[in-house]
Write a protein that holds these residues in place. Structure first.
Motif, PDB file in Angstrom:
ATOM      1  N   GLU A 169       0.850  -1.194   0.000  1.00 45.08           N
ATOM      2  CA  GLU A 169       0.000   0.000   0.000  1.00 45.08           C
ATOM      3  C   GLU A 169       0.883   1.241   0.000  1.00 45.08           C
ATOM      4  O   GLU A 169       1.259   1.740   1.066  1.00 45.08           O
ATOM      5  CB  GLU A 169      -0.921   0.024   1.219  1.00 45.08           C
ATOM      6  CG  GLU A 169      -1.899   1.209   1.220  1.00 45.08           C
ATOM      7  CD  GLU A 169      -2.808   1.190   2.430  1.00 45.08           C
ATOM      8  OE1 GLU A 169      -2.561   1.978   3.366  1.00 45.08           O
ATOM      9  OE2 GLU A 169      -3.749   0.380   2.430  1.00 45.08           O
ATOM     10  N   ARG A 203       2.025   4.839   0.307  1.00 43.67           N
ATOM     11  CA  ARG A 203       1.464   6.043   0.943  1.00 43.67           C
ATOM     12  C   ARG A 203       2.581   6.796   1.650  1.00 43.67           C
ATOM     13  O   ARG A 203       3.686   6.281   1.825  1.00 43.67           O
ATOM     14  CB  ARG A 203       0.354   5.688   1.936  1.00 43.67           C
ATOM     15  CG  ARG A 203       0.790   4.867   3.147  1.00 43.67           C
ATOM     16  CD  ARG A 203      -0.349   4.734   4.148  1.00 43.67           C
ATOM     17  NE  ARG A 203      -0.050   3.828   5.249  1.00 43.67           N
ATOM     18  CZ  ARG A 203       0.617   4.168   6.364  1.00 43.67           C
ATOM     19  NH1 ARG A 203       1.080   5.408   6.522  1.00 43.67           N
ATOM     20  NH2 ARG A 203       0.824   3.270   7.319  1.00 43.67           N
ATOM     21  N   HIS A 246       4.397   7.641   4.685  1.00 47.75           N
ATOM     22  CA  HIS A 246       4.397   6.768   5.860  1.00 47.75           C
ATOM     23  C   HIS A 246       5.281   7.246   7.014  1.00 47.75           C
ATOM     24  O   HIS A 246       4.971   7.030   8.167  1.00 47.75           O
ATOM     25  CB  HIS A 246       4.841   5.361   5.447  1.00 47.75           C
ATOM     26  CG  HIS A 246       6.172   5.330   4.761  1.00 47.75           C
ATOM     27  ND1 HIS A 246       7.366   5.354   5.452  1.00 47.75           N
ATOM     28  CD2 HIS A 246       6.495   5.266   3.447  1.00 47.75           C
ATOM     29  CE1 HIS A 246       8.364   5.316   4.590  1.00 47.75           C
ATOM     30  NE2 HIS A 246       7.873   5.269   3.367  1.00 47.75           N
TER      31      HIS A 246
END
Length: 372
Positions: free
Chosen positions: A198, A200, A202
């Motif tokens: 995933e 993103r 972070h």
């Protein structure tokens, strides 16, 4: 997992309990399994709140306005909440829950950061290996005076990967304790798997990042991993590191190489393992000398400006608080520390002898006295 009961040459127990093995002998009140060293011992809530209050006063006197507790269970969180309710939580406090609580947080849909400007939950803390000081950091090549130290892992690589991916998919920033290059490699593999699952923003962190290889530093930069470093270790335990690691000790905390590669470098203390005073840590980041005065990776020393950035705005970035603290700008909380001396004119070796003259929290004087 993650611990060891030390035995002598005849196989007899010596009484030395390393890392998670402490769970067997300490009067702990929280079961953390094999998720880390367990120092969550018994104590009345009133005593814990008193300790929070006492520590906060000392932190303010040292010029600290925000601290991050990097291993929090229900025991500590309860004490911080009680201190905040009583007006005795004197510094901004960010709590990193230990990973044994991950499933509980996920079950109710919570992920850090959440809280307010005084008390909040931040990243999830995960352990990959042990400690450099204890000889349990996991290196690819054994170390020690006789090559007797191999280090220990809290998780096998696939287990660590599963834990980190699960936290990441649940919305968490993770802070992975990783000291040796073997553990750092495992941590980076886990983080890369999480990001692939995933992608993103972070801000995943490596806590300590003691001995990264050049290739691992490049991976940190590519993955956007932050390193949270404690340079006072190099002063306090540097002579022992030179004995145990030989020439490899000069590659510990290679902050200059990390900055050159584009890694966000943060300085912190790991108190009470090392001094909580920022000026002690900054002095060690610049000077990189052991207690005996021996150089340890001198070429990796920071400039004063670099060290200050790593302790302020970049530290705030690692906490996801850069919009609130870390610099003096309109709209931010007015946390200001006035040093009793000229940092620019003070030799690196003497910076630690300076004190915080005045400390302001949100514009309010909380250490020192009014007037010149």
């Amino acid at each position: 997992a993650g611990g060891q009961l030390v035995r002598d040459a005849d196989g007899r127990l010596t009484g030395l309990c390393l890392d998670a093995a402490m769970n067997l002998v300490l009067p702990v009140v929280v079961d953390i399994g094999s998720h880390g060293p367990n120092f969550h011992t018994e104590g009345p809530l009133e005593e814990l709140v008193d300790a929070v209050d006492l520590a906060g006063t000392a932190f303010l006197a040292a010029g600290l306005t925000t601290v991050c507790d990097a291993q929090v269970t229900r025991r500590e969180l309860r004490a911080y909440r009680a201190a905040a309710d009583d007006g005795r939580l004197r510094v901004r406090t960010v709590c990193m829950p230990l990973s044994h609580q991950l499933e509980e947080y996920l079950s109710i849909g919570l992920a850090g950061p959440f809280g307010d400007d005084r008390l909040r939950v931040g990243a999830m803390k995960i352990y990959a290996d042990g400690s450099l000081i204890g000889g349990t950091a996991a290196f690819e090549v054994p170390y020690g005076e006789r090559g007797e130290l191999h280090g220990s892992l809290y998780w096998q690589p696939d287990q660590l990967r599963e834990l980190v991916v699960r936290a990441h998919l649940g919305g968490w920033q993770v802070g992975i304790h990783a000291q040796g290059d073997r553990a750092i490699g495992n941590a980076l593999d886990a983080i890369e798997s999480a990001i692939s699952a995933e992608p993103r923003e972070h801000r995943h962190r490596l806590e300590h990042a003691g001995y990264p290889t050049a290739e691992q530093i490049r991976r940190m930069a590519r993955l956007g991993v932050i390193t949270v470093n404690q340079p006072r270790y190099l002063h306090d335990s540097g002579d022992e590191f030179l004995t145990r690691l030989g020439s490899r000790a000069h590659g510990l905390q290679p902050l200059r190489d990390e900055l050159a590669a584009g890694v966000t470098v943060v300085l912190s203390s790991d108190s009470d393992v090392a001094s909580y005073r920022p000026l002690d840590q900054i002095a060690s980041a610049i000077a990189r000398q052991t207690r005996s005065g021996a150089p340890i990776g001198s070429e990796q020393g920071l400039t004063l400006d670099e060290a200050l950035l790593a302790y302020t705005i970049d530290a705030a970035f690692a906490l996801r608080l850069e919009e609130r603290i870390g610099s003096i700008e309109p709209g931010k909380l007015a946390d200001v520390v006035v040093i009793d001396g000229d940092l620019q004119a003070t030799p690196a070796a003497d910076i630690g002898s300076l004190d915080a003259w005045k400390t302001f929290l949100a514009g309010r004087l909380v250490h020192g006295t009014d007037g010149p």
